[in-house]
Scaffold this active site. Structure first.
Site, PDB file in Angstrom:
ATOM      1  N   TRP A   9      65.785  93.009   0.672  1.00 39.94           N
ATOM      2  CA  TRP A   9      65.378  93.636   1.805  1.00 39.94           C
ATOM      3  C   TRP A   9      65.319  94.995   1.506  1.00 39.94           C
ATOM      4  CZ3 TRP A   9      62.974  92.551   5.897  1.00 39.94           C
ATOM      5  CH2 TRP A   9      62.952  91.396   6.194  1.00 39.94           C
ATOM      6  N   ASP A  54      72.110  98.682   6.135  1.00 41.70           N
ATOM      7  CA  ASP A  54      71.170  97.426   6.551  1.00 41.70           C
ATOM      8  C   ASP A  54      72.107  96.383   7.523  1.00 41.70           C
ATOM      9  OD1 ASP A  54      69.280  95.637   7.398  1.00 41.70           O
ATOM     10  OD2 ASP A  54      68.321  95.930   5.926  1.00 41.70           O
ATOM     11  N   LYS A 109      70.012  87.444  14.128  1.00 39.11           N
ATOM     12  CA  LYS A 109      70.289  87.137  13.773  1.00 39.11           C
ATOM     13  C   LYS A 109      71.651  86.719  13.822  1.00 39.11           C
ATOM     14  CE  LYS A 109      67.215  88.380   9.883  1.00 39.11           C
ATOM     15  NZ  LYS A 109      67.025  89.370   9.424  1.00 39.11           N
TER      16      LYS A 109
HETATM   17  C1  PLP Z   1      65.985  90.213   8.739  1.00 38.59           C
HETATM   18  C2  PLP Z   1      66.159  91.586   8.255  1.00 38.59           C
HETATM   19  C3  PLP Z   1      65.685  92.199   8.025  1.00 38.59           C
HETATM   20  C4  PLP Z   1      64.404  93.084   8.540  1.00 38.59           C
HETATM   21  O1  PLP Z   1      64.142  92.849  10.063  1.00 38.59           O
HETATM   22  P1  PLP Z   1      62.843  93.262  11.483  1.00 38.59           P
HETATM   23  O2  PLP Z   1      63.847  92.933  12.531  1.00 38.59           O
HETATM   24  O3  PLP Z   1      61.931  91.906  10.958  1.00 38.59           O
HETATM   25  O4  PLP Z   1      61.687  94.623  10.400  1.00 38.59           O
HETATM   26  C5  PLP Z   1      65.731  93.028   7.671  1.00 38.59           C
HETATM   27  N1  PLP Z   1      67.419  94.069   6.893  1.00 38.59           N
HETATM   28  C6  PLP Z   1      68.097  92.143   6.410  1.00 38.59           C
HETATM   29  C7  PLP Z   1      69.197  92.737   5.473  1.00 38.59           C
HETATM   30  C8  PLP Z   1      67.461  91.633   7.379  1.00 38.59           C
HETATM   31  O5  PLP Z   1      68.402  90.328   7.047  1.00 38.59           O
END
Ligand code: PLP
Length: 360
Positions: free
Chosen positions: A102, A172, A196
């Site tokens: 990511w 993030d 999540k």
């Molecule tokens: C799932 C995830 C993303 C992407 O998320 P989207 O909502 O699909 O854009 C980005 N960073 C991390 C750490 C993730 O687990």
């Protein structure tokens, strides 16, 4: 109805109590004679739902008053670009720490807006570790430092928060937000896709310190301008109303569980017992350095990769679903977010022991 234990990395399980409440309230929300998803986002009913969600997430995370809480759209991935649009503020360089897939995507989009200084990377360990802070080469005058507290695919988590001094720290938090208490004042900006640990896909949570917003790149569309969104209570255009409603129910559920201190205790216990089961067996292994193992995403491989399909089929029969590892790494991955009951982790451990006994 029988619900499975769903180990999906995202969209992931939601608390059953939340789904039941949503089901009950679906056709007629609180006597309004309509579903919340059929109501105007400007009406008093939805405005109260959104205000509750913001208040509850502020309370859960202890968000200081000088931070804005935004409910945006486009997922965490949209933030990869909107962060530089908003936070460069006349500067041209940002530092990025790379610990997995990511972070790589965040860097790739960041490069379209600024000079990315790769201040540290663990790519040489195939993203199974976190580079020690002493080894980071941070830029003195960077616009911000971006990192990924939990890399969802590799299962690598920071169990500490970097101290970047006056340079705003951007995190993030998509796959570990709300899994334990954090000190929001250590961050300039926190962002997370909802699917999540927050609610259904379609909502993106952004928490940003208010002195960092309001000075965007001139090409920034209004909906990507944090200051404009904050001014409009995240309703510059029609927000994802039903997702915000469900996120609000999840926040209330977390408060009823005892808040983030209680969630952290349970999450640590769930993760520790699963890693212990992996480490104690000769049949399963996890490649991540012990001090950086994720509480949320637990990848593991079988000693005999040719048994992967059989393992997954047997798991399915036992009501344990979506254990297949990410296509980029193979093997297995158990995502054990807040809504995964401890009994689900226990059931997985029991199944793993049983399978290993039969096949070892
Ligand atoms: C799932 C995830 C993303 C992407 O998320 P989207 O909502 O699909 O854009 C980005 N960073 C991390 C750490 C993730 O687990």
């Amino acid at each position: 109805m029988s619900r499975v234990y769903n180990f999906s990395a995202g969209p992931a399980m939601l608390p059953e109590a939340v789904l039941k409440q949503a089901q009950e309230e679906l056709p007629d929300w609180h006597g309004a004679g309509a579903s919340i998803m059929e109501m105007s986002h400007r009406g008093k009913e939805f405005v109260s739902v959104a205000a509750d969600a913001e208040r509850d997430v502020r309370e859960l995370l202890g968000v200081p008053n000088n931070y804005k809480v935004l409910f945006l759209q486009g997922g965490a991935s949209t933030q990869f670009a909107t962060i530089p649009m908003n936070l460069l503020r006349g500067k041209t360089t940002a530092d990025y720490i790379l610990t997995g897939a990511w972070g790589k995507k965040a860097i790739s989009d960041g490069k379209k807006y600024c000079t990315v200084n790769l201040a540290a990377t663990s790519e040489d360990t195939k993203f199974t570790s976190i580079p020690p802070f002493e080894s980071w080469s941070l830029t003195k005058d960077a616009a911000y430092v971006h990192y990924t507290p939990n890399e969802t695919i590799g299962g690598v988590e920071f169990h500490w928060v970097p101290d970047t001094g006056d340079v705003p720290l951007v995190a993030d938090y998509s796959s570990t937000i709300l899994s334990r208490p954090i000190d929001v004042s250590q961050f300039g900006l926190i962002y997370a896709g909802a699917q999540k640990n927050i609610g259904p896909a379609g909502v993106t949570l952004v928490i940003v310190r208010d002195d960092l917003i309001g000075d965007v790149l001139s090409t920034t569309p209004s909906v990507f301008d944090y200051a404009k969104q904050a001014e409009a209570d995240s309703m510059l255009n029609t927000p994802p109303t039903y997702g915000i409603y469900l996120a609000g129910l999840v926040f209330k559920w977390m408060k009823a569980q005892g808040g983030l201190a209680a969630m952290g205790t349970i999450n640590e216990r769930k993760a520790k017992k699963l890693y212990a089961a992996i480490d104690e067996s000769d049949f399963y292994s996890n490649p991540v350095e012990k001090k950086s193992r994720s509480w949320m995403n637990v990848p593991f491989i079988l000693a005999k990769a040719e048994l992967d399909k059989e393992f997954l089929a047997g798991a399915l029969t036992a009501g344990l679903t979506t254990l297949e590892g990410h296509r980029s790494v193979g093997g297995m991955r158990a995502s054990i977010y807040n809504a995964m009951p401890e009994a689900g982790v226990d059931a997985l451990i029991a199944y793993m022991a049983d399978f290993a006994k039969q096949k070892a």
